[in-house]
Design a protein around this motif. Structure first.
Motif, mmCIF file in Angstrom:
data_model
loop_
_atom_site.group_PDB
_atom_site.id
_atom_site.type_symbol
_atom_site.label_atom_id
_atom_site.label_comp_id
_atom_site.label_asym_id
_atom_site.label_seq_id
_atom_site.Cartn_x
_atom_site.Cartn_y
_atom_site.Cartn_z
ATOM 1 N N LEU A 177 0.805 -1.216 0.000
ATOM 2 C CA LEU A 177 0.000 0.000 0.000
ATOM 3 C C LEU A 177 0.843 1.273 0.000
ATOM 4 O O LEU A 177 0.335 2.354 0.272
ATOM 5 N N ALA A 178 2.132 1.148 -0.329
ATOM 6 C CA ALA A 178 2.993 2.330 -0.366
ATOM 7 C C ALA A 178 3.810 2.417 -1.645
ATOM 8 O O ALA A 178 4.726 3.234 -1.725
ATOM 9 N N GLY A 179 3.498 1.600 -2.639
ATOM 10 C CA GLY A 179 4.273 1.607 -3.877
ATOM 11 C C GLY A 179 5.588 0.869 -3.756
ATOM 12 O O GLY A 179 6.462 1.007 -4.625
ATOM 13 N N GLY A 180 5.759 0.059 -2.712
ATOM 14 C CA GLY A 180 7.036 -0.588 -2.459
ATOM 15 C C GLY A 180 7.425 -1.650 -3.461
ATOM 16 O O GLY A 180 8.613 -1.952 -3.599
ATOM 17 N N SER A 181 6.470 -2.235 -4.173
ATOM 18 C CA SER A 181 6.815 -3.245 -5.177
ATOM 19 C C SER A 181 6.501 -2.775 -6.587
ATOM 20 O O SER A 181 6.484 -3.580 -7.525
ATOM 21 N N CYS A 182 6.255 -1.476 -6.752
ATOM 22 C CA CYS A 182 6.036 -0.943 -8.100
ATOM 23 C C CYS A 182 7.352 -0.937 -8.871
ATOM 24 O O CYS A 182 8.426 -0.725 -8.295
ATOM 25 N N ALA A 183 7.275 -1.166 -10.184
ATOM 26 C CA ALA A 183 8.485 -1.262 -11.002
ATOM 27 C C ALA A 183 8.271 -0.564 -12.333
ATOM 28 O O ALA A 183 7.154 -0.519 -12.856
ATOM 29 N N THR A 184 9.364 -0.046 -12.879
ATOM 30 C CA THR A 184 9.310 0.702 -14.135
ATOM 31 C C THR A 184 10.359 0.175 -15.103
ATOM 32 O O THR A 184 11.128 -0.737 -14.787
ATOM 33 N N ALA A 185 10.392 0.764 -16.285
ATOM 34 C CA ALA A 185 11.363 0.382 -17.309
ATOM 35 C C ALA A 185 12.785 0.516 -16.760
ATOM 36 O O ALA A 185 13.090 1.427 -15.995
ATOM 37 N N GLY A 186 13.639 -0.415 -17.166
ATOM 38 C CA GLY A 186 15.003 -0.439 -16.662
ATOM 39 C C GLY A 186 15.187 -1.385 -15.507
ATOM 40 O O GLY A 186 16.319 -1.592 -15.050
ATOM 41 N N SER A 187 14.104 -1.956 -15.000
ATOM 42 C CA SER A 187 14.192 -2.900 -13.882
ATOM 43 C C SER A 187 13.529 -4.215 -14.261
ATOM 44 O O SER A 187 12.732 -4.284 -15.199
ATOM 45 N N VAL A 188 13.870 -5.250 -13.500
ATOM 46 C CA VAL A 188 13.287 -6.573 -13.678
ATOM 47 C C VAL A 188 12.621 -6.971 -12.370
ATOM 48 O O VAL A 188 13.215 -6.838 -11.298
ATOM 49 N N VAL A 189 11.387 -7.435 -12.437
ATOM 50 C CA VAL A 189 10.666 -7.883 -11.247
ATOM 51 C C VAL A 189 11.041 -9.326 -10.940
ATOM 52 O O VAL A 189 11.043 -10.184 -11.835
ATOM 53 N N LEU A 190 11.375 -9.598 -9.682
ATOM 54 C CA LEU A 190 11.629 -10.957 -9.211
ATOM 55 C C LEU A 190 10.436 -11.366 -8.365
ATOM 56 O O LEU A 190 10.308 -10.988 -7.208
ATOM 57 N N ASP A 191 9.550 -12.139 -8.963
ATOM 58 C CA ASP A 191 8.286 -12.526 -8.336
ATOM 59 C C ASP A 191 8.469 -13.859 -7.613
ATOM 60 O O ASP A 191 8.813 -14.870 -8.227
ATOM 61 N N VAL A 192 8.223 -13.866 -6.285
ATOM 62 C CA VAL A 192 8.404 -15.092 -5.492
ATOM 63 C C VAL A 192 7.072 -15.720 -5.096
ATOM 64 O O VAL A 192 7.022 -16.586 -4.226
ATOM 65 N N SER A 193 5.984 -15.311 -5.740
ATOM 66 C CA SER A 193 4.661 -15.807 -5.346
ATOM 67 C C SER A 193 4.494 -17.304 -5.586
ATOM 68 O O SER A 193 3.637 -17.946 -4.963
ATOM 69 N N ARG A 194 5.297 -17.881 -6.492
ATOM 70 C CA ARG A 194 5.212 -19.323 -6.731
ATOM 71 C C ARG A 194 5.952 -20.129 -5.663
ATOM 72 O O ARG A 194 5.819 -21.365 -5.629
ATOM 73 N N MET A 195 6.712 -19.493 -4.828
ATOM 74 C CA MET A 195 7.356 -20.169 -3.692
ATOM 75 C C MET A 195 6.342 -20.148 -2.542
ATOM 76 O O MET A 195 6.419 -19.340 -1.621
ATOM 77 N N ASP A 196 5.385 -21.077 -2.627
ATOM 78 C CA ASP A 196 4.192 -20.979 -1.793
ATOM 79 C C ASP A 196 3.936 -22.230 -0.949
ATOM 80 O O ASP A 196 2.795 -22.597 -0.692
ATOM 81 N N LYS A 197 5.007 -22.851 -0.480
ATOM 82 C CA LYS A 197 4.852 -24.075 0.298
ATOM 83 C C LYS A 197 5.004 -23.815 1.806
ATOM 84 O O LYS A 197 5.861 -23.024 2.224
#
Length: 456
Positions: A78-98
């Motif tokens: 709720l603070a824009g902490g995971s927002c990303a723009t051009a020039g960056s790559v998102v590392l999504d860990v949502s599939r690490m769900d065990k």
């Protein structure tokens, strides 16, 4: 300092990683959170990590090629902490769900970062245990994100926030090394508390890949009180009266009249007809009913009506009003959720001050609060095509912070700084503190590739 990666560097990183999405729709979704902030562009790619090895490999290569990495879990920030723009790559860990293990004797669970908060409680309930931090978004927020922001929730009134419920972490640093923080014992003071440092660091120091959570016994008895008031200041004064009565409620939540009306419109309830402000309180344990009676006596002088129950079904209906407050407001427009904190005795002053800010700026502000610890969530609601980062909305957000400051409070109680609150951070913590925090960041992430521009 972060340097922009070369195109060949990004290409090399992505070629070496599994599960990379180039789809523009994925990138657009993966570059925003629930703060209402709209980035000017979308990230270059999204890497979907499925294991610790995936995270290690991605960060080693990101360091080698100087590629900025934005860690991401469920995207409910709720603070824009995971927002990303051009020039960056998102590392999504949502599939690490065990959920890796549950130890009912030691009352601990070991989980990966993508496990949803509610899933932990569903898995531990058969053992008579629960995980205390429970944000309103419990059904959709992940443990990794909770750790990143030191999330709280309704039960934090009695049981504390995330920092009090995470015993240890495994964290992948920017260069791919794996750091173990904390320990699996309840007590321990060997060395600096790096566990506490990582919790609340908003993905700027490392990427959490495993967490050992402290569980607690489910209370055998719970008693619920719903009280209605003529106005918001009366409800805030009643909350202070509960604290003065030396009661430790497990839940103490405040909702103003405008929010009640929005909840009614979404759920078909009638809370707003019963009062212009609402307090939800619960007591638990063997003395739940005794504490409930003391609580009722404390608030009765301020309330227009009071309902109490020990029926679990009715209690769930009342709790739903609080859990659905934010979704109800999101039906009205774009929502920016504030997160100021004040001392509990100044809650009424804060509520009145927020009403004055709304009148002065012409911005609609709705208020809910964790009243037991003085953490208010003033919510600015604007049209879906209006900005929350400029114009009257930003003016209102700034005035909220200055209100909290005048009352001896803080800019953020549990949502973090992210992108939205950086303008006011130094004013709260001071130049020396901010300088030291930048130096700590440089120790963990000397190239500045982890969630650059966020938090500090």
């Amino acid at each position: 300092m972060t340097t922009l990666p070369s195109d060949s560097g990004v290409t090399a990183l992505l070629a070496a990683c599994r599960n990379v999405s180039t789809d523009p729709a994925d990138r657009a979704r993966g570059g925003v959170d629930r703060s209402g902030y709209v980035p000017a562009s979308i990230p270059d790619r999204i890497i979907y990590a499925e294991s610790t090895d995936d995270v290690v490999q991605a960060l080693r290569l990101a360091t080698h090629y100087r590629v900025p990495i934005v860690p991401r879990g469920a995207g409910t920030g709720l603070a824009g902490g995971s927002c990303a723009t051009a020039g960056s790559v998102v590392l999504d860990v949502s599939r690490m769900d065990k959920i890796l293990s549950i130890d009912p004797v030691e009352q601990q669970a070991v989980v990966q970062p993508g496990v949803l908060n509610a899933e932990v409680n569903a898995a531990t309930a058969p053992y008579g245990l629960f995980y205390a931090p429970d944000p309103a978004s419990t059904a959709i927020c992940s443990i990794g994100g909770n750790v990143a922001t030191n999330a709280g929730g309704m039960w934090c009134a009695k049981y504390g926030v995330t920092r009090e419920s995470v015993l240890s972490l495994q964290v992948v640093l920017a260069d791919g090394r794996i750091l173990k923080t904390g320990r699996n014992t309840i007590k321990g003071v060997s060395g600096y508390d790096l566990n506490a440092l990582i919790i609340g660091s908003e993905g700027t120091l490392g990427v959490v890949v495993e967490a050992t959570l402290r569980l607690r016994p489910q209370p055998l008895h719970t008693a619920t009180v719903a009280a209605y008031f003529a106005d918001a200041p009366a409800a805030a004064r009643a909350a202070s009266a509960i604290i003065d009565a030396r009661i430790q409620p497990s839940i103490l939540e405040f909702i103003d009249g405008g929010t009640l009306a929005a909840v009614d419109a979404m759920m078909g309830t009638d809370h707003a007809r019963r009062g212009n402000a609402f307090l939800l309180a619960q007591t638990d344990g063997y003395g739940a009913l005794l504490e409930q009676q003391v609580l009722i006596e404390a608030i009765t002088p301020y309330a227009t009506s009071v309902e109490h129950t020990d029926d679990a079904g009715r209690a769930a209906e009342l709790v739903a009003a609080r859990r659905n407050a934010i979704p109800a407001l999101q039906l009205l427009g774009r929502v920016s959720i504030g997160d100021i904190g004040v001392s509990r005795k100044r809650l009424a002053e804060a509520v009145q001050g927020l009403a004055e800010i709304s009148t002065r700026t012409g911005v609609k502000i709705f208020v809910i609060a964790h009243a037991a610890d003085g953490n208010l969530h003033p919510m600015v609601v604007v049209g879906n095509d209006e900005s929350i980062t400029e114009g009257p909305a930003k003016v209102a957000l700034g005035e909220m912070f200055h209100l909290a400051q005048r009352l001896g409070g803080t800019l953020t109680g549990e949502h973090g700084i992210g992108l939205l609150k950086q303008d006011w951070l130094e004013e709260e913590v001071g130049a020396l503190s901010l300088e030291l925090q930048h130096k700590i960041k440089a120790v963990f992430d000397p190239l500045g590739i982890l969630n650059p521009g966020k938090g500090i």
